[in-house]
Design an enzyme around this catalytic site. Structure first.
Site, PDB file in Angstrom:
ATOM      1  N   ARG A  81       0.868  -1.176   0.000  1.00 28.23           N
ATOM      2  CA  ARG A  81       0.000   0.000   0.000  1.00 28.23           C
ATOM      3  C   ARG A  81       0.905   1.226   0.000  1.00 28.23           C
ATOM      4  O   ARG A  81       1.940   1.250   0.698  1.00 28.23           O
ATOM      5  CB  ARG A  81      -0.907   0.049   1.240  1.00 28.23           C
ATOM      6  CG  ARG A  81      -2.104  -0.884   1.210  1.00 28.23           C
ATOM      7  CD  ARG A  81      -3.158  -0.471   0.156  1.00 28.23           C
ATOM      8  NE  ARG A  81      -4.315  -1.358   0.153  1.00 28.23           N
ATOM      9  CZ  ARG A  81      -4.454  -2.436  -0.603  1.00 28.23           C
ATOM     10  NH1 ARG A  81      -3.501  -2.774  -1.459  1.00 28.23           N
ATOM     11  NH2 ARG A  81      -5.549  -3.175  -0.539  1.00 28.23           N
ATOM     12  N   ASP A  93       3.973  -0.527  -7.202  1.00 30.16           N
ATOM     13  CA  ASP A  93       2.673  -0.871  -7.786  1.00 30.16           C
ATOM     14  C   ASP A  93       1.566  -0.107  -7.061  1.00 30.16           C
ATOM     15  O   ASP A  93       0.396  -0.245  -7.401  1.00 30.16           O
ATOM     16  CB  ASP A  93       2.436  -2.391  -7.654  1.00 30.16           C
ATOM     17  CG  ASP A  93       1.183  -2.845  -8.397  1.00 30.16           C
ATOM     18  OD1 ASP A  93       1.011  -2.422  -9.568  1.00 30.16           O
ATOM     19  OD2 ASP A  93       0.368  -3.603  -7.827  1.00 30.16           O
ATOM     20  N   GLU A 132      -2.755   7.413  -4.767  1.00 33.01           N
ATOM     21  CA  GLU A 132      -3.158   6.773  -6.017  1.00 33.01           C
ATOM     22  C   GLU A 132      -4.661   6.877  -6.289  1.00 33.01           C
ATOM     23  O   GLU A 132      -5.089   6.728  -7.444  1.00 33.01           O
ATOM     24  CB  GLU A 132      -2.739   5.302  -6.040  1.00 33.01           C
ATOM     25  CG  GLU A 132      -3.520   4.419  -5.055  1.00 33.01           C
ATOM     26  CD  GLU A 132      -3.121   2.942  -5.133  1.00 33.01           C
ATOM     27  OE1 GLU A 132      -1.916   2.659  -5.052  1.00 33.01           O
ATOM     28  OE2 GLU A 132      -4.019   2.096  -5.255  1.00 33.01           O
ATOM     29  N   HIS A 186      -1.213  -0.370  -9.677  1.00 35.10           N
ATOM     30  CA  HIS A 186      -1.935  -1.305  -8.794  1.00 35.10           C
ATOM     31  C   HIS A 186      -2.498  -2.494  -9.581  1.00 35.10           C
ATOM     32  O   HIS A 186      -3.704  -2.743  -9.586  1.00 35.10           O
ATOM     33  CB  HIS A 186      -3.056  -0.566  -8.041  1.00 35.10           C
ATOM     34  CG  HIS A 186      -3.368  -1.213  -6.722  1.00 35.10           C
ATOM     35  ND1 HIS A 186      -3.604  -0.498  -5.565  1.00 35.10           N
ATOM     36  CD2 HIS A 186      -3.487  -2.521  -6.363  1.00 35.10           C
ATOM     37  CE1 HIS A 186      -3.851  -1.325  -4.569  1.00 35.10           C
ATOM     38  NE2 HIS A 186      -3.791  -2.561  -5.030  1.00 35.10           N
TER      39      HIS A 186
HETATM   40  P1  NAD Z   1      -1.283 -11.048   5.186  1.00 38.39           P
HETATM   41  O1  NAD Z   1      -2.281 -10.527   6.167  1.00 38.39           O
HETATM   42  O2  NAD Z   1      -1.319 -12.510   4.845  1.00 38.39           O
HETATM   43  O3  NAD Z   1       0.200 -10.691   5.674  1.00 38.39           O
HETATM   44  C1  NAD Z   1       0.565  -9.439   6.166  1.00 38.39           C
HETATM   45  C2  NAD Z   1       1.740  -9.669   7.116  1.00 38.39           C
HETATM   46  O4  NAD Z   1       2.212  -8.393   7.526  1.00 38.39           O
HETATM   47  C3  NAD Z   1       1.347 -10.452   8.381  1.00 38.39           C
HETATM   48  O5  NAD Z   1       2.218 -11.535   8.577  1.00 38.39           O
HETATM   49  C4  NAD Z   1       1.493  -9.420   9.483  1.00 38.39           C
HETATM   50  O6  NAD Z   1       1.915  -9.981  10.710  1.00 38.39           O
HETATM   51  C5  NAD Z   1       2.574  -8.525   8.897  1.00 38.39           C
HETATM   52  N1  NAD Z   1       2.671  -7.242   9.566  1.00 38.39           N
HETATM   53  C6  NAD Z   1       1.725  -6.562  10.272  1.00 38.39           C
HETATM   54  N2  NAD Z   1       2.253  -5.441  10.792  1.00 38.39           N
HETATM   55  C7  NAD Z   1       3.545  -5.404  10.390  1.00 38.39           C
HETATM   56  C8  NAD Z   1       4.622  -4.502  10.620  1.00 38.39           C
HETATM   57  N3  NAD Z   1       4.463  -3.417  11.379  1.00 38.39           N
HETATM   58  N4  NAD Z   1       5.820  -4.773  10.058  1.00 38.39           N
HETATM   59  C9  NAD Z   1       6.004  -5.885   9.310  1.00 38.39           C
HETATM   60  N5  NAD Z   1       5.025  -6.785   9.072  1.00 38.39           N
HETATM   61  C10 NAD Z   1       3.815  -6.548   9.608  1.00 38.39           C
HETATM   62  O7  NAD Z   1      -1.477 -10.171   3.885  1.00 38.39           O
HETATM   63  P2  NAD Z   1      -1.022 -10.529   2.400  1.00 38.39           P
HETATM   64  O8  NAD Z   1      -2.130 -11.248   1.695  1.00 38.39           O
HETATM   65  O9  NAD Z   1       0.337 -11.114   2.409  1.00 38.39           O
HETATM   66  O10 NAD Z   1      -0.996  -9.061   1.751  1.00 38.39           O
HETATM   67  C11 NAD Z   1      -0.062  -8.094   2.203  1.00 38.39           C
HETATM   68  C12 NAD Z   1      -0.486  -6.736   1.688  1.00 38.39           C
HETATM   69  O11 NAD Z   1      -0.379  -6.707   0.262  1.00 38.39           O
HETATM   70  C13 NAD Z   1      -1.983  -6.395   1.926  1.00 38.39           C
HETATM   71  O12 NAD Z   1      -2.174  -5.816   3.203  1.00 38.39           O
HETATM   72  C14 NAD Z   1      -2.301  -5.429   0.840  1.00 38.39           C
HETATM   73  O13 NAD Z   1      -2.100  -4.112   1.318  1.00 38.39           O
HETATM   74  C15 NAD Z   1      -1.253  -5.733  -0.238  1.00 38.39           C
HETATM   75  N6  NAD Z   1      -1.861  -6.237  -1.473  1.00 38.39           N
HETATM   76  C16 NAD Z   1      -1.572  -5.599  -2.634  1.00 38.39           C
HETATM   77  C17 NAD Z   1      -2.115  -6.062  -3.820  1.00 38.39           C
HETATM   78  C18 NAD Z   1      -1.796  -5.420  -5.143  1.00 38.39           C
HETATM   79  O14 NAD Z   1      -2.537  -5.621  -6.111  1.00 38.39           O
HETATM   80  N7  NAD Z   1      -0.714  -4.671  -5.265  1.00 38.39           N
HETATM   81  C19 NAD Z   1      -2.976  -7.163  -3.814  1.00 38.39           C
HETATM   82  C20 NAD Z   1      -3.220  -7.798  -2.589  1.00 38.39           C
HETATM   83  C21 NAD Z   1      -2.660  -7.330  -1.431  1.00 38.39           C
END
Ligand code: NAD
Length: 331
Positions: free
Chosen positions: A234, A258, A263, A295
């Protein structure tokens, strides 16, 4: 019961209609984003299906609640744009798609790494113009380099696996460690150590008050000179102004994005005939070592199919008053 889908693009209709064949729900598609101005369109719809740029802050939630909406179904994983305290206070329910294809996003992040490193986008244009010179295209072997993965959830873990496949040493940071990280070849270290040792830093944590501007001027100053920074998570996790300074100083050698902090007013729209008013974004695009995609990390056929199926299942659970495994609540 009726569902209003906001921020609809033609591909949304395709995958939601396909998933709806099993349910035959009454779905109405609206092109505009959900905002205070468009909230009236949700009047009479028990369920609102929203996406990453829809506004689900307190004011808008109150407006759609007055119009009869009781359920919010996010067709994405992140939900930083939903005020869950208000959802709870109004007695509404909210759900999301926590996992659809972690591979889609991780593979896109790797795409940014490979492209930035070997400057593939620049080669594409050079060769088309009959310029076959190699000056300016020098890359480095990923093999043997150190990559730092911040956030070892679903996407971060796939990222670790892929990077290990290239022969990288993978450092990881997550306040909630999982044994899966070690099994996939990652090694947890404190965040400062990850910044200090990594040739590539890639972000896979959610945007929360704790991660907002996690990568700021102070963090950048701890990184290796010439570091490659990748953000497919994000936009708000990076302090863009500090990143631009890091690029100008040469501290950041490569930047792959991305997502972008502001955005909402840019991505998912064709603005090719418009004057971009965001000077910070425009400055980013002037650097030869910056690659921005709009994105699209989630945008694979497999991911869209899974998003459609989970979204319809969430709508069905809410409408029938059943527990929903993908419900999100304020902590
Ligand atoms: P997830 O919930 O499986 O994993 C997120 C991880 O981040 C967890 O293990 C959590 O403990 C960790 N976390 C929380 N706070 C943290 C911190 N302060 N420092 C480090 N790590 C921390 O989520 P995911 O499915 O792996 O997705 C991750 C992120 O990717 C989503 O939150 C979303 O914002 C982003 N995303 C982007 C797209 C895209 O199209 N670009 C698509 C899907 C998700």
């Amino acid at each position: 019961m009726k569902t209003a889908v906001f921020s609809t693009k033609p591909y949304d209709r395709g995958f939601l209609d396909a998933a709806n064949r099993k349910y035959s729900k009454e779905i109405t598609y609206f092109e505009p984003r959900l905002t205070a101005e468009t909230a009236l369109m949700a009047k009479g719809f028990e369920t609102v299906c929203a996406f990453v740029h829809d506004d689900l802050k307190s004011h808008v939630l109150n407006l759609i609640h007055e119009g009869g909406t009781r359920h919010i179904v996010m067709r994405c994983a992140g939900y930083n744009n939903v005020d869950l305290k208000t959802v709870q206070a109004l007695g509404m329910r909210a759900g999301r798609v926590p996992a659809y294809s972690p591979h889609a996003v991780a593979e896109h992040a790797v795409g940014l790494i490979l492209d930035l490193n070997r400057r593939i986008h620049r080669s594409f244009f050079r060769v088309r113009e009959g310029n076959f010179a190699l000056e300016g295209l020098l890359g480095f072997d990923l093999f043997g380099k150190t990559a730092g993965v911040i956030g070892t959830g679903k996407i971060g873990l796939v990222m670790i696996q892929i990077l290990r496949g290239f022969g990288c040493q993978v450092l990881a940071y997550d306040p909630y460690p999982t044994p899966e990280c070690g099994k996939r070849g990652g090694e947890y270290v404190p965040l400062e150590e990850l910044f200090r040792r990594s040739d590539i830093v890639t972000l896979h944590c959610p945007l929360t008050p704790q991660t907002h501007h996690l990568v700021n001027g102070n963090a950048i100053s701890q990184m290796k000179d010439g570091v490659m920074l990748i953000n497919t998570s994000r936009g708000g996790i990076l302090d863009t102004v500090a990143v631009i300074q890091g690029l100008k100083d040469g501290k950041i050698g490569y930047l792959g994005l991305d997502v972008y902090e502001e955005e909402d007013n840019l991505f998912f729209e064709d603005l090719s005939n418009a004057i971009i008013q965001d000077d910070v974004f425009s400055r980013l695009l002037t650097f030869p070592n910056v690659l921005v995609t709009a994105h699209q990390g989630f945008f694979t056929a497999e991911a869209l199919k899974a998003i459609g199926e989970t979204t319809l299942a969430n709508i069905d659970d809410f409408e029938k008053g059943r527990p929903c495994p993908n419900e999100i609540a304020s902590k």
